[in-house]
Motif scaffolding. Structure first.
Motif, mmCIF file in Angstrom:
data_model
loop_
_atom_site.group_PDB
_atom_site.id
_atom_site.type_symbol
_atom_site.label_atom_id
_atom_site.label_comp_id
_atom_site.label_asym_id
_atom_site.label_seq_id
_atom_site.Cartn_x
_atom_site.Cartn_y
_atom_site.Cartn_z
ATOM 1 N N PRO A 60 1.114 -0.982 -0.549
ATOM 2 C CA PRO A 60 0.085 -0.136 0.027
ATOM 3 C C PRO A 60 0.535 1.278 -0.191
ATOM 4 N N PHE A 61 0.256 2.683 -0.216
ATOM 5 C CA PHE A 61 0.972 4.084 -0.010
ATOM 6 C C PHE A 61 -0.009 4.544 0.405
ATOM 7 N N TYR A 62 0.788 5.745 0.650
ATOM 8 C CA TYR A 62 -0.564 6.835 1.191
ATOM 9 C C TYR A 62 0.217 8.391 0.839
ATOM 10 N N GLY A 63 0.008 9.709 0.553
ATOM 11 C CA GLY A 63 1.299 10.017 0.295
ATOM 12 C C GLY A 63 -0.267 11.464 0.396
ATOM 13 N N GLU A 64 0.172 13.099 0.899
ATOM 14 C CA GLU A 64 -0.933 13.882 0.871
ATOM 15 C C GLU A 64 0.127 14.979 0.431
ATOM 16 N N LYS A 65 -0.916 15.991 -0.026
ATOM 17 C CA LYS A 65 0.338 17.469 -0.216
ATOM 18 C C LYS A 65 -1.221 18.272 -0.114
ATOM 19 N N THR A 66 -0.707 20.106 0.429
ATOM 20 C CA THR A 66 -1.359 20.816 0.531
ATOM 21 C C THR A 66 -1.909 21.660 -0.913
ATOM 22 N N ILE A 67 -2.513 22.536 -0.791
ATOM 23 C CA ILE A 67 -2.854 23.723 -2.244
ATOM 24 C C ILE A 67 -3.976 24.851 -1.576
ATOM 25 N N ARG A 68 -2.989 26.455 -2.054
ATOM 26 C CA ARG A 68 -4.243 26.861 -1.006
ATOM 27 C C ARG A 68 -5.375 28.108 -2.341
ATOM 28 N N VAL A 69 -6.304 28.384 -2.124
ATOM 29 C CA VAL A 69 -7.003 28.799 -3.199
ATOM 30 C C VAL A 69 -6.719 30.360 -2.498
ATOM 31 N N GLU A 70 -6.879 30.927 -3.765
ATOM 32 C CA GLU A 70 -7.086 32.713 -2.707
ATOM 33 C C GLU A 70 -7.587 33.594 -3.916
ATOM 34 N N ASP A 71 -7.070 35.172 -3.651
ATOM 35 C CA ASP A 71 -7.870 35.938 -4.501
ATOM 36 C C ASP A 71 -7.294 35.999 -5.831
#
Length: 794
Positions: free
Chosen positions: A783-794
């Motif tokens: 199995p594998f797992y990963g995560e990443k964040t992004i930002r939504v701005e004006d």
């Protein structure tokens, strides 16, 4: 040497020192080899009423014991307070995976729920052999309310005769004070009372457990501020404090109390096998030497500097005259050791202490049962590093043996966690505008860096909708099956394998059965059943017990079926399979068909009542959300105006038809889209001959024949999943704002090693931080797992 030690190991396992039992205490349930286990993942963890929940399910099974493969997965939302199952729905299960969606009822009250899944194979007691659970939270906010609320029980203030419930207002913006907020609370079966709140919206209620007169131990609070009303509730636990049926157990690391050292001791307090929060006194020869307490999930650890000849005990409830639970006696001599990090990659580090110079042996047994023996000398302290390059990934056992090959200590650890498949996530940029395009590139490589084929479930949801205290991932769940088999629930950590709490689980295991790590606690009776759906026509309250011809209508298709001599017709899963939102009906042949109605029998719908649904800690002791993170990531989460429009207009435009689909399951959303997957609350019924927008383009509605039809109950049907569209081309062009908390949902997407795996989706009008998660299995079975964040701005 190995041959001499193996019999000892097989007989010993890990020594567990149990406390003295109180009268009437029953023994722990027997752990049996499980047959099936379901892992559930959802697009997020926090939802609101009238919102779509998207899920993916993975089925692991013991194929040597299960002869018939499950082909239907039933999913339901379990209300942990009332004990009721809500929104039951069936989905096809192919190649041990299933995906789908359920619309959460608009009647949901804020609080914690449990998503429950089970297969259509049951034992002779009609208990599903394959189950899966996932805790969820419901925010009771619809529209643009300024706040939601949180209820939690304060362990530090609760005693045997006093339970303290704290009420908090959680703002949905940067607002801090709620000066004119009002609240009323109510215990089940009693009148409501005012709850005094401070200017921040906080208040506390003190409850005497003796005052609860009903079996329903629910506690509800209604909060009002600036015209907005939010309801919330929790379940009051059976006890907090010392009761006659409370039991405490202690698990020293290494198996016993070694003299002359601070021994780390893990302990748990249970009430009829249910975790209980407890404060207690640690005693040495009946003299208080420390105060200790378990956490809300009933367990914790403490240190005791064990002295030869002394007796150690724990008195629950901070009273010296309370029932005492004895710790294991202090050994005359022995080895104390700790595994600082139980999750290792290519090496295992162990720290050992001894009061005398000794020659010892270290035996490590991997998950396949292969032993590795290492000899070493110790005088007082030693730190060992054992290479594990040839070890299989999974749960391993470790034992320390003396000069006579007697096992003197033992524990467990995981090997090769960091030697797993690697997941690489890359986006074209870190910050995006509203209604912007997001390009995500996903790459899976093995431990040597070679790309491999895999199947992944990919989601992107608003960070404030992810409670890291409740989230699970498939990588941790896959490897921790055996470790958590004595728990009512899995540890609620973002990544359990990175948590020091894992060691607590390993040491507190009362026994360990040699079984597949994918399979956990379950029943095994040797014979299984596959429930079916049967229908029979009835007229004037009496069943027609004779052969009859029926016409089964499924959308634009129909088929002729015939009941047996008793008038019963058994429907296959293929015959029950319909598109999500559609309905299935039958017609009786002959002139009197309008007088008939359908009676159905579907025992699978009641099978959930035989499942022991885990009661997760947040049901009555909820961890406070990270308020600062919530405010930082989503300053003012908004909601699309679908529901408010429907509610207002339903009173004047469409009467009773608005808010529900027509008898065929068709509806039009407020943007004139037929059966819109993004706006699942019907705005009106479609009209025959009228032109509507659809996912595939414009379409002229042809209507459906629902006169004199007999509909099968929707819960008995098997639904094909909807396609998740997110911000598709239609929504991107619309003039109205669209606030989506889930931007992307792609279950079981194939990732090919020879191509660049890129996924493109769009942001909505909702600003904030979003979490991208990718999890699944590679072709090598890992199995594998990963995560990443992004930002939504004006």
């Amino acid at each position: 040497m190995v041959k001499n030690m193996l019999p000892v190991i097989l007989l010993l396992g890990v020594y567990i020192a149990s406390a003295q039992q109180q009268p009437g205490h029953t023994s722990s349930p027997t752990i049996r080899t499980a047959l099936q286990k379901i892992y559930l993942t959802t697009d997020k963890v926090i939802y609101t009423p009238n919102e779509q929940l998207w899920f993916a399910a993975y089925l692991f099974e013991n194929q040597s014991l299960v002869r018939d493969t499950a082909d239907v997965l039933t999913l339901g939302l379990y209300d942990c307070v009332s004990g009721q199952m809500l929104a039951l729905k069936k989905f096809p299960l192919h190649n041990r995976v299933a995906t789908g969606n359920i619309l959460l009822p608009d009647s949901l009250i804020a609080g914690n729920y449990n998503l429950v899944a089970y297969t259509n194979i049951v034992d002779t007691q009609h208990v599903p052999i394959g189950t899966g659970f996932k805790p969820l939270r419901i925010y009771a906010k619809t529209g643009e309310k300024a706040f939601t609320t949180l209820l939690k029980i304060l362990d530090s203030l609760s005693t045997s005769d006093k339970i303290v419930v704290q009420h908090q207002i959680i703002p949905e913006s940067y607002q801090v004070t709620f000066k004119n907020a009002r609240a009323r609370y109510q215990l089940a079966g009693e009148r409501s009372k005012n709850l005094e709140l401070d200017k921040y919206g906080n208040g506390m209620v003190y409850i005497n457990p003796k005052d609860i007169k009903t079996a329903n131990r629910s506690f509800s609070v209604t909060t009002i501020y600036n015209g907005d009303t939010v309801k919330n509730r929790i379940r009051i636990p059976g006890n907090i404090g010392v009761q006659a049926n409370v039991s405490a157990s202690f698990y020293p690391e290494g198996g016993f109390l070694a003299p002359g050292y601070p021994n780390r001791v893990f302990w748990e307090v249970t009430d009829k096998h249910t975790a209980t929060s407890m404060r207690a006194l640690l005693l040495e020869d009946n003299q208080v030497i420390d105060t200790i307490e378990t956490s809300a999930n009933g367990m914790s650890f403490f240190y005791v500097n064990a002295k030869p000849g002394r007796q150690y005990a724990v008195s629950l409830g901070l009273k010296t005259n309370s029932p005492k639970f004895l710790l294991p006696p202090v050994a005359s001599h022995g080895i104390r050791f700790e595994i600082p990090d139980v999750v290792v990659n290519d090496s295992l580090t162990i720290e050992l202490w001894s009061t005398e110079k000794r020659s010892l042996k270290l035996m490590v047994i991997d998950i396949t049962g292969l032993p590795s023996v290492h000899s070493f000398d110790i005088s007082s302290y030693k730190k060992l590093t054992v290479l594990l390059n040839d070890f299989a990934r999974g749960l391993c056992k470790i034992f320390i043996a003396d000069e006579q090959n007697n096992v003197v200590a033992g524990s467990y650890f995981f090997s090769h966690y960091n030697n797993r498949n690697q997941l690489h996530l890359e986006t074209d940029k870190a910050a995006y505008k509203t209604r912007d395009s997001v390009a995500l590139k996903v790459t899976i490589v093995d431990k040597d860096g070679n790309p491999i084929n895999s199947v992944a479930t990919i989601s992107c949801a608003l960070l404030s909708r992810i409670d890291f205290g409740m989230i699970k991932n498939i990588e941790s769940d896959h490897d921790l099956g055996v470790v958590a088999h004595q728990e009512r629930s899995f540890l609620k950590r973002r990544n359990i394998l990175d948590s020091a709490m894992l060691l607590r689980h390993i040491i507190r295991m009362k026994n360990m059965e040699e079984t597949d790590t994918l399979l956990i606690y379950g029943r095994h009776t040797g014979s299984f059943l596959k429930p079916v759906v049967q229908l029979q026509l009835a007229r004037f309250g009496k069943r027609e017990k004779k052969p009859m011809e029926l016409v089964l209508f499924k959308e634009s298709n129909f088929s002729i079926l015939k009941t047996n001599e008793e008038g019963i017709l058994t429907l296959s899963n293929d015959e029950l399979l319909v598109k999500d939102g559609r309905k299935l009906f039958v017609k009786g042949m002959g002139k009197k068909n309008g007088d008939f109605y359908v009676q159905t029998e579907d025992s699978l719908l009641t099978a959930h009542s035989n499942i022991e649904v885990p009661v997760y800690n947040p049901v009555y002791r909820e961890q406070a959300p990270d308020l600062q993170a919530l405010l930082k990531t989503d300053r003012e989460e908004k909601f699309s105006s679908t529901m408010e429009t429907v509610i207002v207009r339903s009173k004047r435009d469409y009467g009773a038809t608005t808010g529900i689909a027509n008898p065929c399951g068709d509806y039009v959303c407020q943007y004139n889209i037929l059966n819109c997957p993004n706006h699942t609350i019907p705005y009106k019924w479609p009209v025959i001959g009228q032109k509507y927008r659809s996912v595939s383009g414009e379409i002229i509605y042809q209507g459906c024949d629902y006169q004199n039809n007999m509909y099968l109950p929707p819960a008995s049907l098997v639904y094909l999943p909807r396609n998740f569209l997110g911000m598709d081309s239609t929504l991107l062009k619309q003039e109205f704002p669209e606030y989506l908390s889930t931007l992307s949902w792609h279950p079981f997407k194939k990732l090919k090693k020879e191509t660049e795996n890129q996924l493109v989706f769009h942001t909505s009008d909702q600003k904030g931080v979003y979490l991208i998660t990718v999890q699944g299995f590679a072709e090598n079975g890992q199995p594998f797992y990963g995560e990443k964040t992004i930002r939504v701005e004006d």
